[in-house]
Motif scaffolding. Structure first.
Motif, mmCIF file in Angstrom:
data_model
loop_
_atom_site.group_PDB
_atom_site.id
_atom_site.type_symbol
_atom_site.label_atom_id
_atom_site.label_comp_id
_atom_site.label_asym_id
_atom_site.label_seq_id
_atom_site.Cartn_x
_atom_site.Cartn_y
_atom_site.Cartn_z
ATOM 1 N N LEU A 58 -26.612 -11.930 -3.112
ATOM 2 C CA LEU A 58 -26.007 -11.491 -1.856
ATOM 3 C C LEU A 58 -25.854 -9.981 -1.758
ATOM 4 C CD1 LEU A 58 -23.260 -14.239 -1.417
ATOM 5 C CD2 LEU A 58 -25.547 -14.155 -0.423
ATOM 6 N N GLU A 59 -25.819 -9.289 -2.886
ATOM 7 C CA GLU A 59 -25.608 -7.842 -2.855
ATOM 8 C C GLU A 59 -26.902 -7.063 -2.665
ATOM 9 O OE1 GLU A 59 -22.521 -6.774 -2.762
ATOM 10 O OE2 GLU A 59 -21.936 -8.878 -2.921
ATOM 11 N N LEU A 60 -28.035 -7.755 -2.596
ATOM 12 C CA LEU A 60 -29.324 -7.091 -2.462
ATOM 13 C C LEU A 60 -29.841 -7.177 -1.026
ATOM 14 C CD1 LEU A 60 -31.251 -8.393 -5.613
ATOM 15 C CD2 LEU A 60 -30.101 -6.188 -5.339
ATOM 16 N N THR A 61 -30.696 -6.228 -0.670
ATOM 17 C CA THR A 61 -31.463 -6.404 0.568
ATOM 18 C C THR A 61 -32.529 -7.458 0.318
ATOM 19 O OG1 THR A 61 -33.151 -4.769 0.021
ATOM 20 C CG2 THR A 61 -31.149 -3.968 1.145
ATOM 21 N N VAL A 62 -33.092 -7.971 1.399
ATOM 22 C CA VAL A 62 -34.144 -8.964 1.267
ATOM 23 C C VAL A 62 -35.314 -8.401 0.470
ATOM 24 C CG1 VAL A 62 -35.893 -10.245 2.577
ATOM 25 C CG2 VAL A 62 -33.494 -10.274 3.305
ATOM 26 N N ALA A 63 -35.730 -7.184 0.766
ATOM 27 C CA ALA A 63 -36.866 -6.590 0.064
ATOM 28 C C ALA A 63 -36.593 -6.475 -1.430
ATOM 29 C CB ALA A 63 -37.197 -5.221 0.648
ATOM 30 N N ASP A 64 -35.380 -6.063 -1.798
ATOM 31 C CA ASP A 64 -35.048 -5.932 -3.211
ATOM 32 C C ASP A 64 -34.954 -7.295 -3.888
ATOM 33 O OD1 ASP A 64 -35.061 -3.202 -3.138
ATOM 34 O OD2 ASP A 64 -32.877 -2.983 -2.996
ATOM 35 N N CYS A 65 -34.434 -8.278 -3.157
ATOM 36 C CA CYS A 65 -34.362 -9.630 -3.708
ATOM 37 C C CYS A 65 -35.767 -10.162 -3.995
ATOM 38 C CB CYS A 65 -33.624 -10.548 -2.740
ATOM 39 S SG CYS A 65 -33.500 -12.264 -3.297
ATOM 40 N N VAL A 66 -36.668 -10.017 -3.032
ATOM 41 C CA VAL A 66 -38.035 -10.495 -3.226
ATOM 42 C C VAL A 66 -38.705 -9.732 -4.356
ATOM 43 C CG1 VAL A 66 -40.309 -10.742 -2.134
ATOM 44 C CG2 VAL A 66 -38.220 -11.261 -0.843
ATOM 45 N N ALA A 67 -38.391 -8.447 -4.493
ATOM 46 C CA ALA A 67 -38.993 -7.627 -5.547
ATOM 47 C C ALA A 67 -38.613 -8.096 -6.938
ATOM 48 C CB ALA A 67 -38.600 -6.162 -5.362
ATOM 49 N N THR A 68 -37.499 -8.808 -7.080
ATOM 50 C CA THR A 68 -37.147 -9.314 -8.414
ATOM 51 C C THR A 68 -38.180 -10.316 -8.910
ATOM 52 O OG1 THR A 68 -35.740 -11.104 -7.547
ATOM 53 C CG2 THR A 68 -34.679 -8.980 -8.010
ATOM 54 N N GLY A 69 -39.003 -10.861 -8.005
ATOM 55 C CA GLY A 69 -40.094 -11.717 -8.439
ATOM 56 C C GLY A 69 -41.140 -10.996 -9.261
ATOM 57 N N ARG A 70 -41.133 -9.665 -9.237
ATOM 58 C CA ARG A 70 -42.087 -8.889 -10.038
ATOM 59 C C ARG A 70 -41.600 -8.644 -11.465
ATOM 60 N NH1 ARG A 70 -46.535 -9.658 -8.793
ATOM 61 N NH2 ARG A 70 -47.333 -7.711 -9.662
ATOM 62 N N LEU A 71 -40.341 -8.969 -11.757
ATOM 63 C CA LEU A 71 -39.793 -8.677 -13.078
ATOM 64 C C LEU A 71 -40.550 -9.346 -14.226
ATOM 65 C CD1 LEU A 71 -35.961 -8.724 -12.291
ATOM 66 C CD2 LEU A 71 -37.457 -6.745 -12.606
ATOM 67 N N PRO A 72 -41.042 -10.581 -14.087
ATOM 68 C CA PRO A 72 -41.818 -11.153 -15.190
ATOM 69 C C PRO A 72 -43.078 -10.365 -15.527
ATOM 70 C CG PRO A 72 -41.123 -12.881 -13.687
ATOM 71 C CD PRO A 72 -40.804 -11.573 -13.021
ATOM 72 N N GLN B 179 -47.089 -3.791 -2.441
ATOM 73 C CA GLN B 179 -48.005 -4.570 -1.616
ATOM 74 C C GLN B 179 -47.790 -6.069 -1.819
ATOM 75 O OE1 GLN B 179 -51.885 -3.152 -2.687
ATOM 76 N NE2 GLN B 179 -51.649 -1.186 -1.614
ATOM 77 N N VAL B 180 -47.583 -6.475 -3.080
ATOM 78 C CA VAL B 180 -47.351 -7.891 -3.372
ATOM 79 C C VAL B 180 -46.063 -8.363 -2.708
ATOM 80 C CG1 VAL B 180 -46.827 -9.557 -5.196
ATOM 81 C CG2 VAL B 180 -48.665 -7.894 -5.518
ATOM 82 N N VAL B 181 -45.019 -7.550 -2.795
ATOM 83 C CA VAL B 181 -43.727 -7.913 -2.194
ATOM 84 C C VAL B 181 -43.851 -8.006 -0.681
ATOM 85 C CG1 VAL B 181 -41.372 -7.078 -1.784
ATOM 86 C CG2 VAL B 181 -42.348 -7.037 -4.092
ATOM 87 N N GLU B 182 -44.518 -7.032 -0.070
ATOM 88 C CA GLU B 182 -44.699 -7.059 1.377
ATOM 89 C C GLU B 182 -45.487 -8.285 1.805
ATOM 90 O OE1 GLU B 182 -44.565 -6.099 5.377
ATOM 91 O OE2 GLU B 182 -43.411 -5.236 3.705
ATOM 92 N N ARG B 183 -46.547 -8.582 1.079
ATOM 93 C CA ARG B 183 -47.369 -9.743 1.409
ATOM 94 C C ARG B 183 -46.562 -11.038 1.276
ATOM 95 N NH1 ARG B 183 -51.441 -8.387 -1.423
ATOM 96 N NH2 ARG B 183 -51.029 -9.608 -3.291
ATOM 97 N N ALA B 184 -45.743 -11.125 0.242
ATOM 98 C CA ALA B 184 -44.921 -12.320 0.050
ATOM 99 C C ALA B 184 -43.918 -12.482 1.185
ATOM 100 C CB ALA B 184 -44.194 -12.243 -1.295
ATOM 101 N N ALA C 190 -36.396 -7.379 6.032
ATOM 102 C CA ALA C 190 -36.567 -6.662 4.767
ATOM 103 C C ALA C 190 -35.378 -5.779 4.410
ATOM 104 C CB ALA C 190 -37.850 -5.827 4.804
ATOM 105 N N ASP C 191 -34.793 -5.096 5.397
ATOM 106 C CA ASP C 191 -33.721 -4.143 5.125
ATOM 107 C C ASP C 191 -32.329 -4.735 5.278
ATOM 108 O OD1 ASP C 191 -35.580 -2.091 4.613
ATOM 109 O OD2 ASP C 191 -35.747 -1.644 6.755
ATOM 110 N N ARG C 192 -32.248 -6.013 5.598
ATOM 111 C CA ARG C 192 -30.941 -6.651 5.744
ATOM 112 C C ARG C 192 -30.435 -7.160 4.409
ATOM 113 N NH1 ARG C 192 -31.033 -10.873 10.648
ATOM 114 N NH2 ARG C 192 -29.120 -11.465 9.560
#
Length: 259
Positions: free
Chosen positions: A94-108, A122-127, A137-139
């Motif tokens: 809840l403390e993250l923006t949508v873009a930052d939340c989706v970006a955590t998928g890149r951590l692996p 680019q991967v995050v935007e495409r997802a 994205a910015d909410r």
């Protein structure tokens, strides 16, 4: 993503014991670059089985194989390159923006949010575009509805670029339009997908194969046409049913009445 990227997923003789009680008994299924729907009455063990696939619950017996390699022998990061999961009541960040939340998928993949690359962005935007959440994205995730958060979790899973996707009741909290859009999206990914669904008509419309669980055992598997017979639906789900052809899609549609 394309069909060539889908890995084979095989569950071989998996049993699960919890608190001394056997929840899953000798379950087997196989999928590759298609959508396999896992259905059954409440308490049949669907979510428990999924947890063995995405490494949250080690099976008491049997194996879960991705391209013939046991996922439970893989390092956690390697497993996260192969399998991504969207689960019920997953943390909403809840403390993250949508873009930052989706970006955590890149951590692996070894990236940190502060040092992500152009490729990661680019991967995050495409997802986000694929999951239909780019406009948010910015909410902050905390400002979204339950259905919107569910699509954010799907976008995060897609950002992992998995070869196997595991979805536990992904249409929960979604209105009918977004249910249809999400499942059409998943089907079009052509990535090996194992999904639990409560709504049998959605399973019939969007899954290539169906596996039916009852009391922790597989009682039927095959194409929707082969599995969703009036006899099985009466015996397993306790409903009278007939099958029709949906005039809009040409696919099976079920109509129900109390037994």
């Amino acid at each position: 993503m394309n069909a060539a990227e889908g890995r084979s997923l095989e569950v071989q003789g998996v049993s699960v014991d919890i608190a001394g009680r056997r929840i899953i008994e000798d379950v087997a299924l196989r999928a590759r670059s298609n959508v396999v729907g896992l259905v059954g009455p409440n308490g049949s063990g669907k979510s428990t089985l999924l947890r063995t696939v995405y490494r949250m619950l080690r099976p008491s017996e049997g194996q879960v194989l991705a391209d013939d390699r046991d996922v439970w022998t893989m390092p956690a990061r390697k497993a996260a390159w192969v399998i991504a999961a969207v689960v019920q009541d997953s943390p909403a960040d809840l403390e993250l923006t949508v873009a930052d939340c989706v970006a955590t998928g890149r951590l692996p993949h070894g990236r940190l949010l502060a040092t992500d690359s152009a490729e990661d962005r680019q991967v995050v935007e495409r997802a986000m575009v694929t999951a239909g959440v780019a406009e948010f994205a910015d909410r902050d995730v905390s400002t979204l509805s339950g259905g919107e958060r569910q699509r954010v979790q799907l976008a995060r899973a897609l950002a992992q670029e998995p070869q196997i996707l595991v979805l536990d009741e992904p249409t929960n909290h979604l209105d009918i339009r977004h249910q249809l859009q999400l499942l059409a999206l998943v089907r079009d990914l052509q990535v090996t997908t194992l999904v639990t669904l409560h709504e049998l008509n959605l399973a019939a419309s969007y899954c290539d194969e169906i596996v039916v669980l009852e009391h922790g055992r597989v009682v039927a598997s095959g194409t929707p046409d082969a599995v969703f017979t009036p006899h099985l639906l009466d015996r397993v789900f306790g409903v009278r049913a007939e099958t029709l052809v949906n005039p809009l899609t040409g696919r099976m549609q079920l109509v129900f009445a109390d037994s």
